[in-house]
Design a protein around this motif. Structure first.
Motif, PDB file in Angstrom:
ATOM      1  N   PRO A  46       0.869 -10.702  -1.849  1.00 55.09           N
ATOM      2  CA  PRO A  46       0.878 -12.049  -2.441  1.00 55.09           C
ATOM      3  C   PRO A  46      -0.514 -12.657  -2.493  1.00 55.09           C
ATOM      4  CG  PRO A  46       2.639 -11.816  -0.808  1.00 55.09           C
ATOM      5  CD  PRO A  46       1.761 -10.603  -0.680  1.00 55.09           C
ATOM      6  N   GLY A  47      -0.830 -13.262  -3.631  1.00 58.89           N
ATOM      7  CA  GLY A  47      -2.090 -13.968  -3.769  1.00 58.89           C
ATOM      8  C   GLY A  47      -3.248 -13.125  -4.254  1.00 58.89           C
ATOM      9  N   THR A  76      -7.342  -5.545  -6.759  1.00 60.75           N
ATOM     10  CA  THR A  76      -8.108  -6.082  -5.635  1.00 60.75           C
ATOM     11  C   THR A  76      -7.522  -5.632  -4.309  1.00 60.75           C
ATOM     12  OG1 THR A  76      -8.695  -8.030  -6.942  1.00 60.75           O
ATOM     13  CG2 THR A  76      -8.938  -8.202  -4.556  1.00 60.75           C
ATOM     14  N   GLY A  77      -6.198  -5.736  -4.174  1.00 59.33           N
ATOM     15  CA  GLY A  77      -5.552  -5.345  -2.918  1.00 59.33           C
ATOM     16  C   GLY A  77      -5.704  -3.873  -2.627  1.00 59.33           C
ATOM     17  N   ALA A  97       6.012  -6.164   1.262  1.00 59.40           N
ATOM     18  CA  ALA A  97       5.694  -6.393  -0.152  1.00 59.40           C
ATOM     19  C   ALA A  97       5.810  -5.125  -0.984  1.00 59.40           C
ATOM     20  CB  ALA A  97       4.280  -6.966  -0.279  1.00 59.40           C
ATOM     21  N   ALA A  98       5.831  -3.951  -0.333  1.00 66.25           N
ATOM     22  CA  ALA A  98       5.947  -2.695  -1.075  1.00 66.25           C
ATOM     23  C   ALA A  98       7.286  -2.547  -1.763  1.00 66.25           C
ATOM     24  CB  ALA A  98       5.706  -1.513  -0.145  1.00 66.25           C
ATOM     25  N   ASP A  99       8.308  -3.259  -1.295  1.00 66.06           N
ATOM     26  CA  ASP A  99       9.632  -3.184  -1.904  1.00 66.06           C
ATOM     27  C   ASP A  99       9.702  -4.136  -3.072  1.00 66.06           C
ATOM     28  OD1 ASP A  99      10.846  -1.259  -0.271  1.00 66.06           O
ATOM     29  OD2 ASP A  99      11.182  -2.743   1.299  1.00 66.06           O
ATOM     30  N   THR A 117      -6.453 -15.486  -8.337  1.00 65.35           N
ATOM     31  CA  THR A 117      -7.638 -14.625  -8.296  1.00 65.35           C
ATOM     32  C   THR A 117      -8.843 -15.353  -8.861  1.00 65.35           C
ATOM     33  OG1 THR A 117      -7.030 -13.661 -10.422  1.00 65.35           O
ATOM     34  CG2 THR A 117      -6.295 -12.508  -8.479  1.00 65.35           C
ATOM     35  N   ARG A 118      -8.651 -16.233  -9.863  1.00 65.32           N
ATOM     36  CA  ARG A 118      -9.777 -16.985 -10.388  1.00 65.32           C
ATOM     37  C   ARG A 118     -10.330 -17.950  -9.352  1.00 65.32           C
ATOM     38  NH1 ARG A 118      -6.695 -16.894 -15.143  1.00 65.32           N
ATOM     39  NH2 ARG A 118      -5.801 -18.922 -14.677  1.00 65.32           N
TER      40      ARG A 118
END
Length: 393
Positions: free
Chosen positions: A323-324, A329-330, A381-383, A192-193
């Motif tokens: 991811p990432g 933010t997401g 990714a929810a799991d 994130t930076r």
């Protein structure tokens, strides 16, 4: 079991209920703005748009705050700010105060929305199981009581008393929940930076695809809420009570399934749940489009509610674990796109209906849900698996 996370699970449920209660209580106040400020319906429509724009515009800023400070302190701050917003609107003496009050209302409610969803993601990680759907179920439950009890108090004691009573109830829920939230660390990491030059608009296309899926999931919900009653009236000449059953059955089915949704998702996984939910919701809307009687249309909308119920919660979990990107933010990006669809949907659907009619419109909207079902793999990714859970703050 992680006792702290278990307590936080009920604390975040109270936050969802408080937010839903305030929004539900706001609904019966809306018509009263017309005589109070001597305004027309188009002006009222613009004021409601200001509220929505305030919410959507503030969401990405909330995501950035969560990235920097963590979801718990941000949720505490904005939940406190939501407590006085309804009295602020109701006690506004003129349009010059009312318009910014509406914008503040939307911004505070929208920021709280992002923060409480981000907190729910943190709790899911700690518990290693889904809680997002039932959390949204508590929002629906809060909205139900806010609208019902709010309308009763308003009709018997007036709008000012109702607004103050709502603030008191919201304060009780918020203050009872605040001590038990998970004190998660700031969500900022090396990835994130690296994006510090673009703090508000993530460049990850796959995240925006999740946002589009949220939009496609929320627009059909808005179409039933805003237009199903008129559809029954114009197609079959249904009386007002029957017209109201269309959204009532849709919302009731959605609320029930949201409380069951976590168990379903924990058993079958997010992808499979999303795929089946999308197909059920699409079948329900298509059934509404092809219905030959009001009863069949109402039943079809209820089926659609069963499907729609868990789609947005799964998408929010997927966004929070994307991811990432940090959770805030997401979720902020996906929430912003989804709720932007709710803002645009009512007028857009009205324009489409005027040109092609209700049946083709609902049939077309069902295809949006099929698209979401086809893209269900993007919600993997929810799991959350125990091995993937981050260390507790």
């Amino acid at each position: 079991m992680d006792r702290q996370a278990a307590r936080a699970r009920w604390a975040v449920a109270a936050m969802f209920a408080a937010n839903g209660f305030v929004m539900g209580a706001w609904a019966p106040q809306i018509p009263l703005l017309l005589p109070r400020h001597d305004i027309t319906k188009p002006v009222l429509g613009l004021l409601i748009l200001v509220l929505g724009v305030g919410a959507v515009g503030a969401m990405l800023f909330a995501g950035r705050l969560i990235t920097r400070f963590g979801s718990a302190p941000v949720l505490r701050a904005f939940s406190l700010c939501v407590i006085p917003v309804l009295p602020f609107v109701v006690f506004s003496p003129n349009l010059w105060v009312l318009a910014p009050a509406m914008a503040v209302f939307g911004a505070m409610a929208g920021c709280m929305d992002v923060a409480m969803n981000a907190q729910a993601v943190q709790i899911e990680r700690r518990l290693h199981r889904a809680i997002m759907s039932s959390s949204h179920g508590f929002w629906s439950l809060g909205g139900f009581f806010g609208a019902g009890a709010g309308a009763y108090v308003l009709s018997h004691f007036g709008s000012e008393a109702q607004a103050l009573a709502v603030a008191v109830v919201a304060a009780i829920l918020v203050f009872s929940a605040m001590p038990f939230l998970i004190a998660d660390a700031p969500h900022e990491d090396a990835r994130t930076r690296a994006d510090e030059k673009h703090p508000l608009l993530p460049r990850d296309a796959s995240l925006w695809i999740l946002g589009a899926m949220a939009l496609f999931s929320m627009v059909p919900e808005g179409s039933v809420m805003d237009w199903a009653a008129l559809y029954l009236k114009e197609t079959w000449g249904s009386e007002p009570f029957v017209q109201g059953l269309a959204f009532a059955f849709f919302a009731g089915a959605m609320a029930i399934m949201r409380f069951l949704g976590d168990s379903v998702r924990n058993r079958f996984g997010a992808v499979q749940t999303m795929r089946i939910s999308g197909l059920i919701a699409a079948a329900g809307l298509m059934g509404g489009a092809l219905a030959t009687t009001p009863a069949l249309a109402i039943a079809s909308f209820a089926v659609s509610g069963l499907g729609v119920a868990n789609m947005v919660p799964i998408l929010f979990s997927a966004a929070g674990n994307h991811p990432g990107h940090a959770a805030g933010t997401g979720i902020a990006a996906v929430t912003m796109v989804g709720y932007a669809g709710i803002l645009v949907a009512p007028s857009t659907i009205g324009f489409v209906v005027e040109h092609i009619g209700f049946r083709p419109t609902y049939a077309a909207l069902s295809l949006l849900l099929v698209v979401v079902a086809l893209l269900a793999g993007r919600t993997a990714a929810a799991d959350m698996r125990p091995a993937a859970a981050p260390a507790a703050a």
